[in-house]
Design an enzyme around this catalytic site. Structure first.
Site, PDB file in Angstrom:
ATOM      1  N   ASP A 126       0.855  -1.191   0.000  1.00  0.00           N
ATOM      2  CA  ASP A 126       0.000   0.000   0.000  1.00  0.00           C
ATOM      3  C   ASP A 126       0.886   1.233   0.000  1.00  0.00           C
ATOM      4  O   ASP A 126       1.652   1.456   0.930  1.00  0.00           O
ATOM      5  CB  ASP A 126      -0.906  -0.007   1.237  1.00  0.00           C
ATOM      6  CG  ASP A 126      -2.051   0.996   1.136  1.00  0.00           C
ATOM      7  OD1 ASP A 126      -1.915   1.980   0.383  1.00  0.00           O
ATOM      8  OD2 ASP A 126      -3.066   0.797   1.824  1.00  0.00           O
ATOM      9  N   ARG A 128      -0.331   4.412  -0.381  1.00  0.00           N
ATOM     10  CA  ARG A 128      -1.151   5.602  -0.194  1.00  0.00           C
ATOM     11  C   ARG A 128      -0.656   6.480   0.967  1.00  0.00           C
ATOM     12  O   ARG A 128      -0.066   5.988   1.917  1.00  0.00           O
ATOM     13  CB  ARG A 128      -2.612   5.210   0.071  1.00  0.00           C
ATOM     14  CG  ARG A 128      -3.304   4.657  -1.150  1.00  0.00           C
ATOM     15  CD  ARG A 128      -4.686   4.136  -0.815  1.00  0.00           C
ATOM     16  NE  ARG A 128      -4.626   2.959   0.051  1.00  0.00           N
ATOM     17  CZ  ARG A 128      -5.708   2.288   0.441  1.00  0.00           C
ATOM     18  NH1 ARG A 128      -6.914   2.686   0.077  1.00  0.00           N
ATOM     19  NH2 ARG A 128      -5.592   1.224   1.209  1.00  0.00           N
TER      20      ARG A 128
END
Length: 201
Positions: A126, A128
């Site tokens: 991930d 983000r």
């Protein structure tokens, strides 16, 4: 503050009339948006969804993920609550971008799971950055939220950035035969809090 508020306008939807607020990352010029419903500045915790952009799920009806289902359910719940915020966080494919997401899908077609596919392409599971979302909430005048999420990492990052999360509200929709393995990987490898019907989690 990594974000500035640029513009806002009315946005009628099938669930009611939202206000759409446009933000720009100061360093990069990248844009994000928030959909605001009702009076969010009445000192009560605000029902909030941080939704990461997913073109395939949000706009193209993909069943490979649960994103489109989550987007629709979140807007519906916010409107039903009478007030709330949906932050549309434009970091496609957990921030690897659309083309790399399609590359990751091709690897998943060969048997890799979503985390393994990202690693094969040289990315973290991930990528983000949710701190941008905390800045958006601050610019909207909100510091206490009820967060619609299954992702403990979102809670951790937003709290560390100064947003008080008074409640986690589950958002479990869209499970189907095409995304069973994807959702199971979210649970087993990314710690998502899901009660899946096809396995023992």
């Amino acid at each position: 503050m990594q974000i500035k508020l640029v513009a806002e306008a009315k946005l009628p939807t099938q669930w009611g009339c939202f206000k759409i607020v446009g933000f720009e990352e100061i360093a990069t010029g990248k844009d994000h948006a928030a959909l605001v419903f009702g009076n969010i500045n009445d000192s009560q915790p605000v029902l909030t969804r941080v939704h990461s952009e997913c073109l395939t799920g949000d706009a193209l009806y993909s069943l490979r993920c649960d994103c489109g289902f989550q987007l629709e359910a979140a807007l519906q719940q916010i409107a039903k609550a009478g007030k709330g915020i949906l932050i549309y966080h434009r970091q496609e494919g957990r921030n690897i971008g659309l083309l790399n997401k399609i590359r990751a899908y091709a690897l998943q077609d060969q048997g890799f799971d979503t985390v393994e596919a990202n690693h094969q392409l040289g990315f973290a599971a991930d990528e983000r950055d949710f701190t941008l979302c905390a800045d958006m909430l601050t610019l909207l005048g909100v510091s206490q939220i009820r967060l619609l999420t299954n992702n403990p990492e979102k809670i951790r990052v937003l709290e560390a950035a100064g947003i008080e999360i008074v409640e986690r509200v589950p958002l479990e929709v869209g499970e189907n035969p095409n995304n069973e393995h994807y959702l199971e990987t979210k649970v087993t490898k990314m710690g998502h809090l899901l009660h899946l019907h096809h396995c023992d989690h």
